[in-house]
Design a protein around this motif. Structure first.
Motif, mmCIF file in Angstrom:
data_model
loop_
_atom_site.group_PDB
_atom_site.id
_atom_site.type_symbol
_atom_site.label_atom_id
_atom_site.label_comp_id
_atom_site.label_asym_id
_atom_site.label_seq_id
_atom_site.Cartn_x
_atom_site.Cartn_y
_atom_site.Cartn_z
ATOM 1 N N GLN A 237 0.836 -1.207 0.000
ATOM 2 C CA GLN A 237 0.000 0.000 0.000
ATOM 3 C C GLN A 237 0.870 1.256 0.000
ATOM 4 O O GLN A 237 1.754 1.396 0.845
ATOM 5 C CB GLN A 237 -0.907 0.006 1.228
ATOM 6 C CG GLN A 237 -1.923 1.135 1.212
ATOM 7 C CD GLN A 237 -2.875 1.030 2.381
ATOM 8 O OE1 GLN A 237 -2.507 1.310 3.512
ATOM 9 N NE2 GLN A 237 -4.110 0.613 2.127
ATOM 10 N N HIS A 239 0.706 5.008 0.676
ATOM 11 C CA HIS A 239 -0.166 6.035 1.259
ATOM 12 C C HIS A 239 -0.154 7.245 0.325
ATOM 13 O O HIS A 239 0.905 7.693 -0.104
ATOM 14 C CB HIS A 239 0.320 6.437 2.654
ATOM 15 C CG HIS A 239 -0.720 7.160 3.438
ATOM 16 N ND1 HIS A 239 -1.091 8.463 3.158
ATOM 17 C CD2 HIS A 239 -1.491 6.766 4.482
ATOM 18 C CE1 HIS A 239 -2.043 8.826 3.995
ATOM 19 N NE2 HIS A 239 -2.300 7.822 4.816
ATOM 20 N N PRO A 240 -1.313 7.768 -0.004
ATOM 21 C CA PRO A 240 -1.370 8.862 -0.988
ATOM 22 C C PRO A 240 -0.696 10.146 -0.530
ATOM 23 O O PRO A 240 -0.205 10.919 -1.354
ATOM 24 C CB PRO A 240 -2.872 9.089 -1.185
ATOM 25 C CG PRO A 240 -3.543 7.917 -0.575
ATOM 26 C CD PRO A 240 -2.643 7.382 0.474
ATOM 27 N N GLU A 255 -5.051 9.958 6.835
ATOM 28 C CA GLU A 255 -6.257 9.779 6.035
ATOM 29 C C GLU A 255 -7.403 10.655 6.540
ATOM 30 O O GLU A 255 -8.267 11.094 5.780
ATOM 31 C CB GLU A 255 -6.670 8.299 6.170
ATOM 32 C CG GLU A 255 -7.653 7.814 5.167
ATOM 33 C CD GLU A 255 -6.958 7.195 3.987
ATOM 34 O OE1 GLU A 255 -7.648 6.888 3.018
ATOM 35 O OE2 GLU A 255 -5.731 7.053 4.021
ATOM 36 N N ARG A 285 -7.301 4.134 -0.621
ATOM 37 C CA ARG A 285 -5.948 4.653 -0.795
ATOM 38 C C ARG A 285 -5.327 4.314 -2.150
ATOM 39 O O ARG A 285 -4.615 5.129 -2.720
ATOM 40 C CB ARG A 285 -5.048 4.119 0.328
ATOM 41 C CG ARG A 285 -5.354 4.730 1.668
ATOM 42 C CD ARG A 285 -4.573 4.055 2.764
ATOM 43 N NE ARG A 285 -4.783 4.739 4.040
ATOM 44 C CZ ARG A 285 -4.309 4.315 5.195
ATOM 45 N NH1 ARG A 285 -3.614 3.204 5.246
ATOM 46 N NH2 ARG A 285 -4.535 4.989 6.298
ATOM 47 N N ALA A 383 -8.456 1.702 5.597
ATOM 48 C CA ALA A 383 -7.851 2.568 6.604
ATOM 49 C C ALA A 383 -8.260 2.180 8.021
ATOM 50 O O ALA A 383 -9.424 1.895 8.294
ATOM 51 C CB ALA A 383 -8.258 4.020 6.337
#
Length: 532
Positions: A237, A239-240, A255, A285, A383
């Motif tokens: 993953q 994370h943006p 988030e 995400r 999340a």
């Protein structure tokens, strides 16, 4: 030579949960690479997801988890963990974790504020402002440090498991671990009737990550070498929203900023998420990370911007005090201007295959937290489900251990370094480490292709031969141990990615852009690669 009833490797939420559930009845050794509070759990900002509000339900939480996980979540594991979410959170409240209170709204839990995050259909995240992990770990660490039956060994890094096969037995079983003492520069032998790997993830395999420096895939590599299967390692993953600033090392923008109304904008102020997904900033995400990656590449931008400045300044400061303060230290006032952000490797959704008692394939060996693959996260973690998983499966592991009879470990030989010498050129390690993290970012990042994966695997194999030669001839040290584990973990990520002939969740391939009708996990066994 030390001996414990249970040896726990890792001091994050998973490790501490097991230790506290066992310590009243068993002698526990807790090994941690740095200090007790330095695990990855303490970095968690958002909170812990659970079915707490009367308007929410287990079925809704399960549905949201499956949607985020792109249909790949294990049904039994997902239901088991979510059904036990309230019980786990109640345990933390009883322990004294200072969750944020708010009894002014309709949606709260016994006066505790509940927030909402991307992918959730309901407000179900209990939190301690924007530093939940730190609050949880501080509370539990105080109790761990004070418990007479828990021995904490700081600055110790597990090297390899002590297994029955290494001792000449036909049947495999874990009997503790060889552990490198960073302070003394010596390898220690620790025997145990039960061993738990709670070492966290492998974010440091990538150049840009939100993870702490200790996240080097140690437990995954250790378990793999001992004979454990791994699953779904391709699902990393990203994370943006990691803060983009030269002085902001691995600082995450939670988030919850998007959950409370934060808007993603291009450098010219244009909002772009509605063009990528109808859920806009509240999309899961993987969707948001790919959208940001697309916009950055399309426009040639170094970053994009997350804007919460249109909200009242008091609201921003109350909800996100840690982020506000850290950004202010860097000259960014988030009450007046947007936050520069980029995606970064954040969470390892795959790991060692475990059952609902946290047992691995090796008897006597358990794995809890990010090091393990329960099937909860599927192809993309929802999340705030991760801390929940640590607690529910941590308690399940403790209960299973307490049901076992205390089999005594056999005699174990001390670590033998009589045939090795001190390393001559340690610069080789730092160069290999840098090379690995750069090509993993370039070739095995947010968007993948067959050619990129093949290039990555070729370079991994070259690094492995160099590291094996170095490991065979020189005394071990912290950097070598971590590099050896990172390269093993990188290979598992690449091999899982090569095996998946589709795009699903966090794994996006330009060569296989479609999703197959059936969602199947990727499982690797040590024998399938020809090495163990």
């Amino acid at each position: 030579m030390r001996q414990f009833d249970v040896l726990i490797v890792g001091s994050g939420l998973g490790g501490m949960t097991i230790a506290l559930h066992l310590a009243d009845k068993l002698k526990v050794g807790l090994v941690t690479k740095r200090q007790l509070r330095d695990g990855g759990s303490g970095w968690a900002q958002g909170g812990i997801a659970g079915v707490l509000d009367t308007q929410d339900s287990v079925e809704l939480h399960i549905k949201d988890t499956f949607v985020a996980g792109a249909g790949l979540c294990d049904a039994d594991a997902t239901r088991f963990i979510i059904e036990h979410s309230k019980e786990a959170i109640d345990w933390l409240i009883a322990m004294g974790v200072p969750f944020t209170k708010d009894d002014s709204g309709d949606i709260n839990y016994h006066g505790f504020h509940l927030t909402r995050e991307g992918g959730h259909s309901h407000r179900r995240i209990i939190h301690a402002a924007d530093a939940t992990g730190a609050a949880v770990i501080e509370t539990l660490a105080t109790k761990v440090a004070a418990h007479p039956n828990i021995t904490v060994l700081e600055n110790h890094i597990a090297l390899d498991l002590i297994t029955a096969k290494k001792l000449g037995d036909a049947e495999q079983r874990a009997w503790g671990a060889y552990v490198y003492n960073i302070d003394t520069d010596k390898v220690e032998t620790i025997r145990a009737s039960h061993t738990v790997l709670a070492t966290g993830g492998a974010g440091k395999v990538y150049l840009y990550t939100s993870n702490p420096d200790v996240a080097t895939g140690d437990g995954i590599a250790i378990g793999w070498r001992a004979g454990c299967r791994v699953s779904n390692m391709e699902f990393i993953q990203f994370h943006p929203t990691c803060l983009y600033h030269p002085d902001a090392k691995s600082f995450l923008i939670t988030e919850a900023v998007r959950g409370e109304g934060g808007i993603l904008r291009l450098p010219d102020g244009t909002r772009f998420m509605p063009q990528h997904d109808e859920r806009a900033e509240l999309a899961p995400r993987d969707v948001v990370a790919r959208a940001i990656d697309f916009e950055m590449k399309k426009g040639g931008y170094d970053c994009v911007y997350l804007d919460i400045s249109y909200k009242p300044a008091r609201f921003v400061k109350e909800h996100f005090p840690t982020i506000y303060q850290r950004c202010l230290e860097l000259g960014i006032d988030i009450t007046k201007e947007p936050i520069p952000v980029v995606p970064a490797a954040h969470y390892t959704c795959g790991g060692l295959v475990v059952d609902l008692k946290s047992q691995t394939d090796v008897p006597g060996l358990y794995a809890v937290g990010e090091v393990a693959c329960t099937g909860l996260h599927g192809a993309n973690r929802l999340a705030s489900n991760s801390l929940l998983e640590c607690m529910v499966l941590g308690k399940a592991a403790a209960e299973d251990i307490l049901r076992q009879t205390g089999a005594q470990p056999p005699k174990v030989p001390e670590w033998d370094e009589s045939q090795v010498t001190d390393p001559d050129e340690e610069v080789v390690i730092s160069h290999n480490w840098d090379e690995l993290r750069r090509f993993m970012w370039d070739y095995v990042g947010i968007v993948r292709t067959n050619k990129r994966l093949e290039r990555a695997l070729h370079r991994i194999q070259l690094l492995q031969s160099e590291i094996h030669e170095y490991y065979s001839n020189f005394r071990v040290g912290n950097d070598l141990i971590e590099l050896r584990n990172l390269v093993t973990t990188a290979e598992l990520i690449v091999r899982c990615a090569m095996a998946r002939k589709e795009s699903r969740g966090l794994h996006y391939s330009r060569d296989y852009p479609g999703m197959l009708p059936a969602a199947e996990p990727t499982v690797l066994a040590p024998t399938t690669t020809g090495k163990q």
